[in-house]
Design an enzyme around this catalytic site. Structure first.
Site, PDB file in Angstrom:
ATOM      1  N   CYS A 185     -35.587 -47.999   5.470  1.00  0.00           N
ATOM      2  CA  CYS A 185     -35.965 -48.590   4.402  1.00  0.00           C
ATOM      3  C   CYS A 185     -35.888 -50.142   4.795  1.00  0.00           C
ATOM      4  O   CYS A 185     -36.748 -51.083   4.468  1.00  0.00           O
ATOM      5  CB  CYS A 185     -35.177 -48.261   3.130  1.00  0.00           C
ATOM      6  SG  CYS A 185     -33.409 -48.468   3.244  1.00  0.00           S
ATOM      7  N   GLU A 203     -33.474 -47.119  -5.313  1.00  0.00           N
ATOM      8  CA  GLU A 203     -33.547 -47.525  -3.977  1.00  0.00           C
ATOM      9  C   GLU A 203     -34.849 -47.331  -3.051  1.00  0.00           C
ATOM     10  O   GLU A 203     -35.093 -46.148  -2.783  1.00  0.00           O
ATOM     11  CB  GLU A 203     -32.361 -46.964  -3.108  1.00  0.00           C
ATOM     12  CG  GLU A 203     -31.035 -47.170  -3.693  1.00  0.00           C
ATOM     13  CD  GLU A 203     -30.203 -48.508  -3.316  1.00  0.00           C
ATOM     14  OE1 GLU A 203     -30.811 -49.114  -2.652  1.00  0.00           O
ATOM     15  OE2 GLU A 203     -29.168 -48.675  -3.751  1.00  0.00           O
ATOM     16  N   GLU A 211     -45.555 -51.178   3.679  1.00  0.00           N
ATOM     17  CA  GLU A 211     -44.522 -50.509   4.546  1.00  0.00           C
ATOM     18  C   GLU A 211     -45.050 -49.726   5.196  1.00  0.00           C
ATOM     19  O   GLU A 211     -45.707 -48.723   4.931  1.00  0.00           O
ATOM     20  CB  GLU A 211     -43.461 -49.948   3.421  1.00  0.00           C
ATOM     21  CG  GLU A 211     -42.145 -49.343   4.187  1.00  0.00           C
ATOM     22  CD  GLU A 211     -41.160 -48.509   3.177  1.00  0.00           C
ATOM     23  OE1 GLU A 211     -41.800 -47.963   2.116  1.00  0.00           O
ATOM     24  OE2 GLU A 211     -40.040 -48.696   3.412  1.00  0.00           O
ATOM     25  N   LYS A 244     -30.999 -33.158  -4.996  1.00  0.00           N
ATOM     26  CA  LYS A 244     -32.418 -32.568  -4.479  1.00  0.00           C
ATOM     27  C   LYS A 244     -32.885 -33.394  -3.263  1.00  0.00           C
ATOM     28  O   LYS A 244     -33.228 -34.761  -3.238  1.00  0.00           O
ATOM     29  CB  LYS A 244     -33.533 -32.805  -5.804  1.00  0.00           C
ATOM     30  CG  LYS A 244     -34.677 -31.761  -5.723  1.00  0.00           C
ATOM     31  CD  LYS A 244     -35.243 -31.807  -4.333  1.00  0.00           C
ATOM     32  CE  LYS A 244     -36.381 -32.893  -4.059  1.00  0.00           C
ATOM     33  NZ  LYS A 244     -37.187 -32.901  -2.716  1.00  0.00           N
TER      34      LYS A 244
HETATM   35  P1  NAD Z   1     -40.732 -39.961  -1.281  1.00  0.00           P
HETATM   36  O1  NAD Z   1     -40.451 -40.737  -2.459  1.00  0.00           O
HETATM   37  O2  NAD Z   1     -41.957 -39.321  -0.794  1.00  0.00           O
HETATM   38  O3  NAD Z   1     -39.621 -39.009  -1.530  1.00  0.00           O
HETATM   39  C1  NAD Z   1     -37.956 -39.223  -1.839  1.00  0.00           C
HETATM   40  C2  NAD Z   1     -37.606 -38.021  -2.636  1.00  0.00           C
HETATM   41  O4  NAD Z   1     -38.212 -37.955  -3.770  1.00  0.00           O
HETATM   42  C3  NAD Z   1     -37.765 -36.733  -1.993  1.00  0.00           C
HETATM   43  O5  NAD Z   1     -36.679 -36.021  -2.038  1.00  0.00           O
HETATM   44  C4  NAD Z   1     -38.982 -36.090  -2.620  1.00  0.00           C
HETATM   45  O6  NAD Z   1     -39.162 -34.589  -2.652  1.00  0.00           O
HETATM   46  C5  NAD Z   1     -38.637 -36.371  -3.964  1.00  0.00           C
HETATM   47  N1  NAD Z   1     -39.984 -36.401  -4.979  1.00  0.00           N
HETATM   48  C6  NAD Z   1     -41.148 -36.668  -4.418  1.00  0.00           C
HETATM   49  N2  NAD Z   1     -42.375 -36.831  -5.467  1.00  0.00           N
HETATM   50  C7  NAD Z   1     -41.318 -36.493  -6.489  1.00  0.00           C
HETATM   51  C8  NAD Z   1     -41.603 -36.420  -7.972  1.00  0.00           C
HETATM   52  N3  NAD Z   1     -42.783 -36.505  -8.513  1.00  0.00           N
HETATM   53  N4  NAD Z   1     -40.454 -36.140  -8.899  1.00  0.00           N
HETATM   54  C9  NAD Z   1     -39.177 -36.230  -8.508  1.00  0.00           C
HETATM   55  N5  NAD Z   1     -38.868 -36.277  -6.855  1.00  0.00           N
HETATM   56  C10 NAD Z   1     -40.155 -36.348  -6.095  1.00  0.00           C
HETATM   57  O7  NAD Z   1     -39.936 -40.826  -0.190  1.00  0.00           O
HETATM   58  P2  NAD Z   1     -39.732 -40.363   1.369  1.00  0.00           P
HETATM   59  O8  NAD Z   1     -41.070 -40.216   2.255  1.00  0.00           O
HETATM   60  O9  NAD Z   1     -39.039 -39.187   1.456  1.00  0.00           O
HETATM   61  O10 NAD Z   1     -38.770 -41.535   2.094  1.00  0.00           O
HETATM   62  C11 NAD Z   1     -39.506 -42.828   2.656  1.00  0.00           C
HETATM   63  C12 NAD Z   1     -39.251 -43.780   1.465  1.00  0.00           C
HETATM   64  O11 NAD Z   1     -37.886 -43.807   1.186  1.00  0.00           O
HETATM   65  C13 NAD Z   1     -39.605 -45.075   2.035  1.00  0.00           C
HETATM   66  O12 NAD Z   1     -40.453 -45.903   1.202  1.00  0.00           O
HETATM   67  C14 NAD Z   1     -38.288 -45.808   2.242  1.00  0.00           C
HETATM   68  O13 NAD Z   1     -38.207 -47.145   2.407  1.00  0.00           O
HETATM   69  C15 NAD Z   1     -37.372 -45.199   1.292  1.00  0.00           C
HETATM   70  N6  NAD Z   1     -36.034 -45.557   1.457  1.00  0.00           N
HETATM   71  C16 NAD Z   1     -35.245 -46.411   0.689  1.00  0.00           C
HETATM   72  C17 NAD Z   1     -34.106 -46.771   0.736  1.00  0.00           C
HETATM   73  C18 NAD Z   1     -33.177 -47.711   0.335  1.00  0.00           C
HETATM   74  O14 NAD Z   1     -31.969 -47.626   0.221  1.00  0.00           O
HETATM   75  N7  NAD Z   1     -33.858 -48.529  -0.512  1.00  0.00           N
HETATM   76  C19 NAD Z   1     -33.435 -45.767   1.909  1.00  0.00           C
HETATM   77  C20 NAD Z   1     -34.199 -44.952   2.489  1.00  0.00           C
HETATM   78  C21 NAD Z   1     -35.372 -44.695   2.374  1.00  0.00           C
END
Ligand code: NAD
Length: 477
Positions: A280, A246, A379, A171
Site C-alpha cells: 500500500c 486503511e 494505484e 476475515k
Molecule cells: P480488496 O479490497 O479487494 O480486498 C480486501 C479484503 O476485503 C479481502 O479480505 C476481501 O475478501 C474483502 N472484500 C472484498 N469485497 C468485499 C465486500 N464487498 N465486503 C466486505 N469485504 C470485502 O483489496 P486487496 O486486493 O485484497 O488488497 C490490495 C489493496 O489493499 C490495495 O489497494 C492496497 O493499497 C490496500 N492495502 C492498504 C494497506 C494500508 O495499510 N493502507 C495495507 C495493505 C493493503
C-alpha cells in the site's frame, strides 16, 4: 483442506463449499479453504460475544498482556514454519516472508506491553464534582484483511484490538488465509480462551459483506482497496458502526539535488520492488529535481537491470504477483504506457527457472510520465516506478499532492529547513525524511488521508481507535 477457526476449533463451513488455494509461483492448486457464508460469520460472532462476556472482559490488562506475550513467543518459535506457509500462499521470497512472521511476533510483543498502560483521565470540573474518563473496548471487533501482508496486517490490527480488551472476528483475503489459520491455532496453544480470536474464510462479497453488516460487530477495521473501503463504510453506516479504513496509495519519493543518493537509491528501489510492488505504501512515483533527473535515472536504471524475479523459494529480489488478474492489471497499465509513448528506462529480469504458469512481472522504470496520466494517478500495485522531473520546491509539493491518495511520502534532501517545510506541506499520513521506513515500524502510528483512508493503526495510537471513551461525572456534595 483448511477449516474456519471458531472458538478454538477447526470447523467446516455450513455450505460445505470450498475455494482452491493457488501457489502464485507455479499457478498450481495445493490446498482448499472454506467458502463461508453469513451463517458461519454468525457462529463466529456468537462465539466471540460469549467469550467477551464470560471470560475476556474479566481479565485484567496484565493478564491479557501475558497471553499476548505468550503468543508472540509462539510466533517467534514457529517463524520459519509460518514464513514457508506465507511464501507458498502469497509468492513471497523467503526473506520477506520471514520478516513478516517476525514483525507479527513483534506486534504481539509491543501490544502485550501496552495492555496495562491504557487509561483515562481525571478532569477538573465544578465544585463538588469529580469527573473521570474510562477507555472501554468496543466489544467484538471485525477485521477484514488483504492478501499482500496477511501476517503484518493481522498483527497490527488484531494485536491492538485484543490489547484494548476486544475479542476479534477476522476475515482474511480469499487469496491468503493459511498463515492466519495457523496463528489462530498457536493462540489457542498459548492459552487464549475459546472465542477470543476467530477466523472465517471466504469471498469478500459473501462473508466479508456479512461481517460488515452483522449487528454483533461493534467496530470494523478494514485494510484493502479504496473501492471495497467505500462498500464497507456504507454497510457500517447503516447501523452506525465505527470503521477504520486503511486503503490504497500512490506515494511519492521526492528527491532534491542535494540528496544523499547512496542512501536514497536502495530505499527507492526497495520501496517499489518489495513484495513485487504489492504494498500500500509503495513509493510508486519518483519526483526528481530537474538538474538531478538524468543522473538519478541512469543510476536507478542500472539498479533495475540487476533485479531478478523468480519463484518465491529461490528468494530473489521479487517473487510473482498474487494472481492472474493482478498480472493482467499491471499489463494493462504497461500497455497504456506503451500507447502513450512513455519511455521504459530499464527493467529487471525474470529468471529461466520461473515456470510459465506462474504470475511473474519484471520490475520497470518509466520516465517522463505525464502528471495527469493514469500511471501517475492510479494505484498499479505492481513493480512499476513512474519518474517525472520538477523545477522547484513549489512544483514538487504540487505534484506530490496531485493524486486522490495520501498515505506515505519520502523526502530526500540535506537541507534541514526544507525537510520540515516539505513534511508540513505534503498531504500524507506518513512522511519519511532521508529514509523510507526501516524495520517493521511497529511503534509508528500508520494510516492515510484523502482516499487512503482514516483512523490509525500501529503504535500506541492504535489502542485509542480500538476503544471508546466513557465520561463519568460524580456529584459528591
Ligand atoms: P480488496 O479490497 O479487494 O480486498 C480486501 C479484503 O476485503 C479481502 O479480505 C476481501 O475478501 C474483502 N472484500 C472484498 N469485497 C468485499 C465486500 N464487498 N465486503 C466486505 N469485504 C470485502 O483489496 P486487496 O486486493 O485484497 O488488497 C490490495 C489493496 O489493499 C490495495 O489497494 C492496497 O493499497 C490496500 N492495502 C492498504 C494497506 C494500508 O495499510 N493502507 C495495507 C495493505 C493493503
Amino acid at each position: 483442506m483448511q477449516h474456519n477457526y471458531i472458538a478454538n476449533a477447526s470447523i467446516p463451513s455450513h455450505s460445505g463449499k470450498t475455494i482452491a488455494v493457488v501457489d502464485p509461483s507455479d499457478g498450481q492448486v495445493f490446498d482448499e479453504i472454506q467458502r463461508s457464508t453469513a451463517h458461519d460469520m454468525d457462529a463466529a460472532v456468537r462465539s466471540a460475544r460469549h467469550c467477551l462476556e464470560r471470560v475476556w472482559s474479566r481479565l485484567s490488562g496484565a493478564e491479557r498482556g501475558r497471553l499476548l506475550m505468550r503468543l508472540s513467543g509462539k510466533v517467534t518459535e514457529h517463524a520459519r514454519e509460518l514464513a514457508l506457509i506465507e511464501q507458498r500462499d502469497c509468492g513471497k521470497p523467503t526473506r520477506q516472508a520471514l520478516a513478516d512472521a517476525l514483525a507479527l511476533a513483534r506486534y504481539f510483543e509491543f501490544y502485550a506491553g501496552a495492555c496495562d498502560k491504557l487509561h483515562g483521565q481525571t478532569i477538573p470540573y465544578l465544585d463538588g464534582y469529580s469527573v473521570l474518563t474510562w477507555r472501554e473496548p468496543h466489544g467484538v471487533t471485525g477485521h477484514i484483511i488483504p492478501w499482500n501482508y496477511p501476517m503484518q496486517i493481522f498483527g497490527r490490527s488484531v494485536g491492538a484490538a485484543l490489547a484494548a480488551g476486544n475479542v476479534c472476528v477476522v476475515k482474511p483475503s480469499e487469496d491468503a488465509c493459511l498463515s492466519l489459520l495457523r496463528v489462530a491455532e498457536l493462540a489457542a496453544e498459548a492459552g487464549f480462551p475459546a472465542g477470543a480470536l476467530n477466523i472465517v474464510t471466504g469471498y469478500g462479497h459473501e462473508v466479508g459483506d456479512a461481517l460488515a453488516r452483522h449487528a454483533g460487530i461493534d467496530h470494523i477495521s478494514f485494510t484493502g482497496s479504496s473501492r471495497t473501503g467505500t462498500l464497507i463504510a456504507q454497510a457500517a453506516a447503516e447501523r452506525h458502526c465505527p470503521v477504520a479504513l486503511e486503503l490504497g496509495g500512490k506515494s511519492p519519493q521526492i528527491v532534491f539535488a542535494d540528496a544523499d543518493l547512496d542512501a536514497a537509491i536502495p530505499a527507492i528501489l526497495s520501496g517499489i520492488v518489495q513484495n513485487a510492488g504489492q504494498t500500500c505504501s509503495a513509493g510508486s512515483r519518483l519526483l526528481v529535481a530537474k538538474e538531478l533527473y538524468p543522473a538519478l535515472l541512469a543510476r536507478l536504471g542500472e539498479a533495475f537491470e540487476n533485479l531478478r524475479v523468480g519463484p518465491a523459494a529461490m528468494d530473489l529480489d521479487l517473487g510473482p504477483l498474487i494472481r492472474p488478474s493482478q498480472q493482467q492489471r499491471v499489463w494493462d497499465f504497461l500497455s497504456d504506457a506503451h500507447a502513450a509513448g512513455i519511455p521504459v528506462v530499464a527493467q529487471g529480469l525474470i529468471v529461466d527457472e520461473a515456470p510459465d504458469s506462474g504470475f511473474y512481472q519484471a520490475p520497470m522504470l518509466l520516465a517522463d510520465v505525464p502528471a495527469d496520466h493514469r500511471l501517475t494517478q492510479e494505484e498499479i500495485f505492481g513493480p512499476v516506478l513512474c519518474a517525472l522531473p520538477f523545477h522547484d520546491e513549489d512544483e514538487a509539493v504540487l505534484l506530490a499532492n496531485d493524486t486522490r491518495f495520501g498515505l506515505a511520502a519520502g523526502i530526500w534532501t540535506a537541507d534541514g529547513a526544507r525537510q520540515f517545510r516539505m513534511a508540513r506541506r505534503v498531504k500524507s499520513g506518513q512522511v519519511f525524511i532521508n529514509n523510507y521506513g526501516a524495520g517493521s515500524g511497529v511503534e509508528l502510528p500508520f494510516g492515510g488521508v484523502k482516499s487512503s483512508g482514516y483512523g490509525r493503526e500501529k503504535g500506541f495510537e492504535a489502542l485509542y481507535g480500538f476503544t471508546t471513551l466513557k465520561t463519568v461525572a460524580l456529584r459528591h456534595g
